[in-house]
Structures are given as C-alpha cells and as structure tokens.
Design a protein around this motif. Structure first.
Motif, PDB file in Angstrom:
ATOM      1  N   TRP A  27      -2.504   5.437  16.475  1.00 12.86           N
ATOM      2  CA  TRP A  27      -2.374   4.933  15.453  1.00 12.86           C
ATOM      3  C   TRP A  27      -1.447   5.744  14.423  1.00 12.86           C
ATOM      4  CZ3 TRP A  27      -3.376  -0.227  15.368  1.00 12.86           C
ATOM      5  CH2 TRP A  27      -3.257  -1.098  14.215  1.00 12.86           C
ATOM      6  N   GLU A  30      -2.566   7.614  11.048  1.00 14.44           N
ATOM      7  CA  GLU A  30      -3.676   8.425  11.421  1.00 14.44           C
ATOM      8  C   GLU A  30      -2.848   9.790  11.778  1.00 14.44           C
ATOM      9  OE1 GLU A  30      -6.659   6.795  14.139  1.00 14.44           O
ATOM     10  OE2 GLU A  30      -6.493   5.139  12.940  1.00 14.44           O
ATOM     11  N   SER A  61       0.458  -0.609  15.147  1.00 12.89           N
ATOM     12  CA  SER A  61       0.239  -0.057  13.619  1.00 12.89           C
ATOM     13  C   SER A  61       1.428   0.263  12.723  1.00 12.89           C
ATOM     14  CB  SER A  61      -0.398   1.571  14.051  1.00 12.89           C
ATOM     15  OG  SER A  61       0.716   2.307  14.702  1.00 12.89           O
ATOM     16  N   CYS A 139     -11.091   7.696  13.298  1.00 17.58           N
ATOM     17  CA  CYS A 139     -11.182   6.350  13.765  1.00 17.58           C
ATOM     18  C   CYS A 139     -11.625   6.385  15.330  1.00 17.58           C
ATOM     19  CB  CYS A 139      -9.646   5.823  13.599  1.00 17.58           C
ATOM     20  SG  CYS A 139      -9.517   3.761  13.787  1.00 17.58           S
ATOM     21  N   PRO A 216      -8.299   3.939   9.771  1.00 13.46           N
ATOM     22  CA  PRO A 216      -7.125   4.566   9.293  1.00 13.46           C
ATOM     23  C   PRO A 216      -7.203   4.873   7.946  1.00 13.46           C
ATOM     24  CG  PRO A 216      -6.629   2.488  10.747  1.00 13.46           C
ATOM     25  CD  PRO A 216      -8.150   2.667  10.515  1.00 13.46           C
TER      26      PRO A 216
END
Length: 231
Positions: A27, A30, A61, A139, A216
């Motif tokens: 992601w 992140e 993302s 996450c 996130p």
C-alpha cells in the motif's frame, strides 16, 4: 545516520477464498509516509523482499479517493518513483538484521499472501524482537507476525498487544466475505492481543519494542514513534 530495513511483500496478487487472484501488492501511503520521515531524519532505508523481487504497488492505493484527492495521490506516486530502493531490493533471505537499527513492515494485502507464511521473514522478526530494536508493522503487515513461530509451535509475539487492520475495516473495504481468512481473527488465534481503534482513524499500539499501526492513516504516526525510539 542509521540503517532501517523495510521488509516489503513480493506478492502482486492475493488468493481469495474461491481461488481467484485479486491484484494487490504494497500500500503506497504505508511505504511513502515512513520512508519520507526516516529519510528526512537522515536515516538510510534498505528494502528487502522475498527473493529480491521488485515489489508491486497496489494500484488501488494510488487512487485519489484514498489519498484525499488528486494532488496528494500525485505526490505519493512521485515519492514512490523517487524511492530508488524499491527498484533495487535485496534478498530477504540474505539479510542480517544485526546490521540495522530498526525494522519496518508496510502492509497492503500482499503480506497476507507471502509474508504470513515466509520462514525467513518469521526468523528475522524473532531476531528483531529478541534484540530489542525498534520494530514497526502497519495495517496488513502484521500478517508477517504469523510466521514468527518457534520450534515449540508458539508464536514469538503471543501476549503482545498489537494494532492491525480490523475485521470491521475489511468488511467496510468490501473484501471480508471473499477473504480466505481475516487478519484480526488469525492474530487472535495465534495469541496476540489485537487492540482495535476506530475504523480508518490513526491508531498506534506500542508493546515493548514492537510498534504497530492499524491502517494506512497510522503509518505516519507509527514512523514518528519509531524515530523517537531511535533517538
């Protein structure tokens, strides 16, 4: 300046309960938020993936709707492009965790596919935990903790309080009914104590040298907590 290890998923799909392959990867936020925090503090970031494969960003993302609009989505995409370590990862199998001052695992659904069952990652996590070095996981990244199992079959993180992507967030994200397993449930079964915050809100849990974030939005505050621990 210290060296910080980013262990990133090498998976670009997630096998759903019906056997279909759902496109995924890491992601973006992140990776970007912690990378920028560590870089700006003068630290060197080294990326490792299973087999040294170049990691794949989850295209979802990068969408404006999950980044507060087009401007920030473009900024995050540009930041990823500038992160040269993502294009030249080292092999996770060759990493000596003792060479680093901290370890960080970003999420995305990718870790549910590979790091959750990766023995090299599991052993690295055990060494990081036992060393007392700052260890950050965010996450879906805590899926990697499931592989940190000793010869006795006990998870090394059993009894630790953690934050992780929750069942409620998976349901609201629309994939819970298609998932082969839910992260919050599997962590709980392994003996970890999941402390859930409000869905999608920043939520960071610290327990000894382990710092975990729920989603996130938790990646930036988690990075700041790791920086404090690095002094």
């Amino acid at each position: 300046m210290s060296k910080i290890l980013f262990v990133v998923t090498g998976a670009d799909t997630w096998t759903l309960a019906d056997g279909t392959a759902h496109p995924t990867g890491f992601w973006a936020e992140e990776v970007v938020a912690p990378f920028e925090a560590f870089r700006d503090a003068g630290h060197e970031v080294v990326v490792a993936t299973p087999g040294g494969v170049v990691p794949t960003v989850d295209r979802a993302s990068l969408a404006p709707e999950v980044n507060g609009g087009r401007e920030n989505a473009d900024r995050i995409a540009a930041a990823l492009a500038s992160f040269s370590g993502l294009r030249r990862p080292v092999r996770l199998e060759d990493v000596r965790v003792e060479e680093f001052a901290a370890v960080f695992y970003p999420g995305g659904h990718g870790p549910m596919e590979d790091l959750a069952v990766n023995g090299d990652s599991g052993r690295l996590l055990v060494r990081a935990l036992e060393s007392g070095m700052p260890l950050g996981v965010v996450c879906h990244g805590p899926a990697a903790l499931l592989a940190a199992v000793g010869p006795d079959g006990v998870n090394a993180f059993a009894g630790h309080e953690v934050a992780a992507f929750t069942n409620a967030e998976e349901i609201q994200g629309g994939l819970a009914d298609r998932a082969p397993w839910l992260l919050q449930d599997r962590l709980t079964e392994a003996g970890l104590l999941v402390r859930a915050g409000e869905p999608w809100a920043p939520h960071v849990v610290t327990d000894r040298n382990l710092v975990t974030g729920q989603n996130p939005a938790s990646s930036a505050p988690l990075a700041q907590e790791l920086l404090k621990r690095l002094g």
